[in-house]
Design an enzyme around this catalytic site. Structure first.
Site, PDB file in Angstrom:
ATOM      1  N   CYS A  62      27.178  14.071   3.869  1.00 57.38           N
ATOM      2  CA  CYS A  62      28.074  14.467   4.959  1.00 57.38           C
ATOM      3  C   CYS A  62      27.637  15.763   5.636  1.00 57.38           C
ATOM      4  O   CYS A  62      28.317  16.273   6.529  1.00 57.38           O
ATOM      5  CB  CYS A  62      29.504  14.598   4.439  1.00 57.38           C
ATOM      6  SG  CYS A  62      30.090  13.078   3.670  1.00 57.38           S
ATOM      7  N   LYS A  84      40.440  15.880   0.357  1.00 58.09           N
ATOM      8  CA  LYS A  84      39.709  14.622   0.197  1.00 58.09           C
ATOM      9  C   LYS A  84      38.993  14.652  -1.150  1.00 58.09           C
ATOM     10  O   LYS A  84      38.179  15.545  -1.406  1.00 58.09           O
ATOM     11  CB  LYS A  84      38.704  14.468   1.337  1.00 58.09           C
ATOM     12  CG  LYS A  84      37.855  13.219   1.195  1.00 58.09           C
ATOM     13  CD  LYS A  84      36.948  13.032   2.400  1.00 58.09           C
ATOM     14  CE  LYS A  84      36.080  11.811   2.222  1.00 58.09           C
ATOM     15  NZ  LYS A  84      35.162  11.628   3.356  1.00 58.09           N
ATOM     16  N   LYS A 103      43.616  12.144   0.690  1.00 61.87           N
ATOM     17  CA  LYS A 103      42.819  10.923   0.610  1.00 61.87           C
ATOM     18  C   LYS A 103      42.105  10.841  -0.720  1.00 61.87           C
ATOM     19  O   LYS A 103      41.519  11.837  -1.113  1.00 61.87           O
ATOM     20  CB  LYS A 103      41.808  10.960   1.754  1.00 61.87           C
ATOM     21  CG  LYS A 103      40.827   9.834   1.776  1.00 61.87           C
ATOM     22  CD  LYS A 103      39.827  10.099   2.875  1.00 61.87           C
ATOM     23  CE  LYS A 103      38.781   9.008   2.835  1.00 61.87           C
ATOM     24  NZ  LYS A 103      37.740   9.227   3.804  1.00 61.87           N
TER      25      LYS A 103
HETATM   26  C1  PBG Z   1      33.228  10.099   5.126  1.00 61.04           C
HETATM   27  C2  PBG Z   1      34.356   9.177   4.959  1.00 61.04           C
HETATM   28  C3  PBG Z   1      34.590   8.322   3.887  1.00 61.04           C
HETATM   29  C4  PBG Z   1      35.761   7.629   4.168  1.00 61.04           C
HETATM   30  C5  PBG Z   1      36.212   8.075   5.401  1.00 61.04           C
HETATM   31  N1  PBG Z   1      35.347   9.049   5.865  1.00 61.04           N
HETATM   32  C6  PBG Z   1      33.849   7.966   2.698  1.00 61.04           C
HETATM   33  C7  PBG Z   1      33.089   8.852   1.858  1.00 61.04           C
HETATM   34  O1  PBG Z   1      33.378  10.025   1.658  1.00 61.04           O
HETATM   35  O2  PBG Z   1      32.106   8.297   1.331  1.00 61.04           O
HETATM   36  C8  PBG Z   1      36.350   6.621   3.260  1.00 61.04           C
HETATM   37  C9  PBG Z   1      37.397   5.758   3.826  1.00 61.04           C
HETATM   38  C10 PBG Z   1      37.683   4.551   3.014  1.00 61.04           C
HETATM   39  O3  PBG Z   1      37.217   4.387   1.878  1.00 61.04           O
HETATM   40  O4  PBG Z   1      38.439   3.719   3.537  1.00 61.04           O
HETATM   41  N2  PBG Z   1      32.867  10.221   6.472  1.00 61.04           N
END
Ligand code: PBG
Length: 324
Positions: A130, A195, A248
């Site tokens: 990321c 998150k 999340k």
């Molecule tokens: C990263 C991001 C992720 C999700 C949304 N934005 C995944 C990750 O961190 O690998 C996951 C959303 C989902 O699982 O529905 N940009």
């Protein structure tokens, strides 16, 4: 004062009574539907681990967005699958990028739907992290300006809200500053403040083609063991200018949603993520769960825990089931 004076069952005797005393009223008005946009035209490819969810080109996104709006769902969140990937995620900044074009197309179609854009690098980098890599690590500060430029390009394309999901420290402030410098002071920031580093993102990584090519995300996403730390993350993001915050995933973190709701007076969202969706879909396909019943129970639970906004792949089904 107890039984037989008190009989809680009195208020459960009929649907009319149950309806009268219901504490949580789930409606479509707090739901946001996530969508995956890819290059091309007339492309619509189902994600195998997420039945009913597609990778689709901008023209198809517009069609589905129209349906989403007609169901009374207030908004969508867009994720991009770019044409090309590189170490710095350059394709995420382009005015011709997949998310930027889809956003413009939705605006052109004059939909009232809110367009929220996910701001992150993992879908656009060849290593799948990321942020940018320096000395084998995901570099925090070097990533901030790229994220801010990406958010700016989304705002230029017509996004109503930008939603940084990268978990770099300081990115909300960096995004706010650049948006304000370019007269986008009215574009809101929905920050993925808490998150967690979660196994429940598995199907998303197939959908968004964003699996890290080495290591994992534990040096930037939160440890699932920590709840107090979520309050600190939220506090920092609000200080930096976040307008709304997200927790999340949702189901394993209902306590975190509740604590954030109690501690801060801002709209709180929860992301009912891909793995949570896939579990329900798989069990329902096998006939092991009643899909409608458990989906509404899950969304109700997330709302009862304190979420005002729920990002969920079930949004369209739920909106249909909730229609008065
Ligand atoms: C990263 C991001 C992720 C999700 C949304 N934005 C995944 C990750 O961190 O690998 C996951 C959303 C989902 O699982 O529905 N940009």
């Amino acid at each position: 004062m107890s039984f037989p004076t008190h009989r809680p069952r009195r208020l459960r005797r009929s649907e009319a009574l149950r309806d009268l005393v219901r504490e949580t009223r789930l409606t479509a008005s707090g739901l946001i539907y996530p969508m995956f946009v890819c290059p091309g035209i007339k492309v619509r490819q189902e994600v195998s681990s997420m039945p009913g969810i597609h990778q689709q080109s901008a023209d198809q996104i517009v069609e589905e967005a129209r349906e989403v709006e007609s169901l009374g769902i207030p908004g969508i969140i867009l994720f991009g699958l770019p044409e090309s990937k590189d170490p710095r995620g350059a394709s995420s900044l382009s005015a011709q990028g997949v998310v930027q074009r889809a956003t413009e197309a939705i605006r052109k179609a004059k939909l009232k739907l809110l367009v929220i854009t996910d701001v992150c690098l993992c879908e656009y980098t060849d290593h799948g992290h990321c942020g940018v890599i320096e000395n084998g690590e995901v570099a925090n500060d070097a990533t901030l300006s790229i994220l801010a430029q990406q958010a700016l390009s989304h705002a230029r394309a017509g996004a109503d809200v930008v939603a940084p999901s990268d978990m770099m420290d300081g990115r909300v402030g960096a995004i706010r500053e650049v948006l304000d410098e370019h007269k986008f002071e009215n574009i809101a920031i929905l920050s993925y403040a808490a998150k967690y580093s979660s196994g429940f993102y598995g199907p998303f990584r197939e959908a968004a083609q964003s699996t890290p090519q080495f290591g994992d995300r534990r040096s930037y996403q939160m440890d699932p063991a920590n709840a107090r730390e979520a309050l600190k993350e939220v506090e920092l993001d609000l200080e930096e200018g976040a307008d709304m915050v997200l927790v999340k995933p949702a189901m394993p973190y209902l306590d975190v949603i509740r604590r954030v709701r109690d501690a801060f007076d801002v709209p709180v969202g929860a992301y009912n993520v891909s793995g949570e969706y896939a579990m329900v879909k798989a069990a329902a396909q096998k006939g092991w769960l009643d899909e409608k019943r458990v989906v509404l129970e899950i969304l109700m639970g997330i709302q009862r825990a304190g979420a005002d906004i729920i990002l969920t792949y079930h949004a369209k089904d739920a909106a249909r089931w909730l229609k008065p």
